[in-house]
Scaffold this motif. Sequence first.
Motif, PDB file in Angstrom:
ATOM      1  N   THR A 115     -10.671  -2.664  -1.486  1.00 54.02           N
ATOM      2  CA  THR A 115      -9.707  -3.488  -0.752  1.00 54.02           C
ATOM      3  C   THR A 115     -10.337  -4.596   0.081  1.00 54.02           C
ATOM      4  O   THR A 115      -9.656  -5.544   0.473  1.00 54.02           O
ATOM      5  N   TYR A 116     -11.640  -4.482   0.375  1.00 56.97           N
ATOM      6  CA  TYR A 116     -12.277  -5.500   1.218  1.00 56.97           C
ATOM      7  C   TYR A 116     -12.205  -6.866   0.540  1.00 56.97           C
ATOM      8  O   TYR A 116     -12.590  -7.024  -0.613  1.00 56.97           O
TER       9      TYR A 116
ATOM     10  N   ARG B  10      -6.986  -2.085   4.267  1.00 53.92           N
ATOM     11  CA  ARG B  10      -6.169  -1.668   3.122  1.00 53.92           C
ATOM     12  C   ARG B  10      -4.700  -1.979   3.399  1.00 53.92           C
ATOM     13  O   ARG B  10      -3.984  -2.480   2.524  1.00 53.92           O
TER      14      ARG B  10
ATOM     15  N   THR C 260       0.835  -1.204   0.000  1.00 52.01           N
ATOM     16  CA  THR C 260       0.000   0.000   0.000  1.00 52.01           C
ATOM     17  C   THR C 260       0.871   1.255   0.000  1.00 52.01           C
ATOM     18  O   THR C 260       1.797   1.361   0.809  1.00 52.01           O
TER      19      THR C 260
ATOM     20  N   GLY D  70     -12.336   2.204   1.103  1.00 51.26           N
ATOM     21  CA  GLY D  70     -11.920   0.814   1.279  1.00 51.26           C
ATOM     22  C   GLY D  70     -12.638  -0.188   0.401  1.00 51.26           C
ATOM     23  O   GLY D  70     -12.339  -1.385   0.456  1.00 51.26           O
TER      24      GLY D  70
ATOM     25  N   PRO E 290     -11.536   0.077   7.665  1.00 51.95           N
ATOM     26  CA  PRO E 290     -11.177   0.190   6.245  1.00 51.95           C
ATOM     27  C   PRO E 290      -9.702   0.505   6.025  1.00 51.95           C
ATOM     28  O   PRO E 290      -9.074  -0.003   5.098  1.00 51.95           O
TER      29      PRO E 290
ATOM     30  N   GLN F  27      -4.975   9.107   5.194  1.00 53.76           N
ATOM     31  CA  GLN F  27      -6.053   8.550   6.002  1.00 53.76           C
ATOM     32  C   GLN F  27      -5.815   8.808   7.483  1.00 53.76           C
ATOM     33  O   GLN F  27      -6.741   9.151   8.227  1.00 53.76           O
TER      34      GLN F  27
ATOM     35  N   PRO G  30      -9.567   5.383  -3.041  1.00 50.36           N
ATOM     36  CA  PRO G  30      -9.080   6.133  -1.880  1.00 50.36           C
ATOM     37  C   PRO G  30      -9.134   7.639  -2.085  1.00 50.36           C
ATOM     38  O   PRO G  30      -9.534   8.376  -1.176  1.00 50.36           O
TER      39      PRO G  30
END
Length: 269
Positions: free
Chosen positions: A205-206, A131, A54, A202, A127, A62, A142
């Motif tokens: 990415t989940y 990620r 990431t 997110g 979230p 974030q 994002p």
Amino acid sequence: MPWGLLAILLIVCAVLCSVGFYKFVYFLSIGYGFAVAGGGIAVLIMYFINPTATPLWIMLVQTALFIAYGVRLSGFLLVREFKNATFKKTDVAKETLAKNDDKKMPVFVLATIWVFVSILYVMQVSPMLFRYSNGSTDIVLPIIGFAVSIFGLILESIADKQKSAQKKENPNMVATKGLYKLCRCPNYLGEILFWTGVFVSGISTYTGIGQWIIAILAYVCIVYIMFNGAQRLEKRQMARYGENAEYNEYANKTPIIIPFLPIYHLNKK
């Protein structure tokens, strides 16, 4: 599911919102802001200890949003608590408090609330954790999510400032100018938008049903809490201003939370 990381995050959030044991409402106010800010910092520290694919800038943005949210919320509430503490030193306040000395909530009840809110705060920050743990590298969602969160945070801050100014100008009427022309609870709308941005950031990415359930449940809970808060606010306003023609005209034509959506009342009569 990164259970170990979730457990660490839970400990951090639980410690930071434990101020609620001093005063119950702190679980849901000052402790809330502490937990969100601290949760974001905790995930960033995890990243520095064990980096994933990431991008660092996503983690930093974030985290900055969570810190800004927590500082704004807890800072605002701490200032208000300080003012209340100053008032409580007056003779009038001491007499009033003596007549309304509430019994302290049982420890086991406080502990139960503490556990539940700690879990909720972990879910809200999840979230960002997902990620990081999934090593997601996409940037489109994002960026969209961050933009929505920033807009929500700005909206909430402006709404609170406008409300304070209008209440000073006219203590006997609700705020009706500025953002309050669009809806009666623009600060709640800002809160919903902030967490909408977090959830959206997110989406890409989940992975697995567990992560989706946690993220969706957290978002549904915050939306429910905001609408429930608006409903309780309306009940208090009706009790105070229900006979005021100006208030009734304003309330009957101004949506309660979502601008242009014709939902004017949540109060069950």
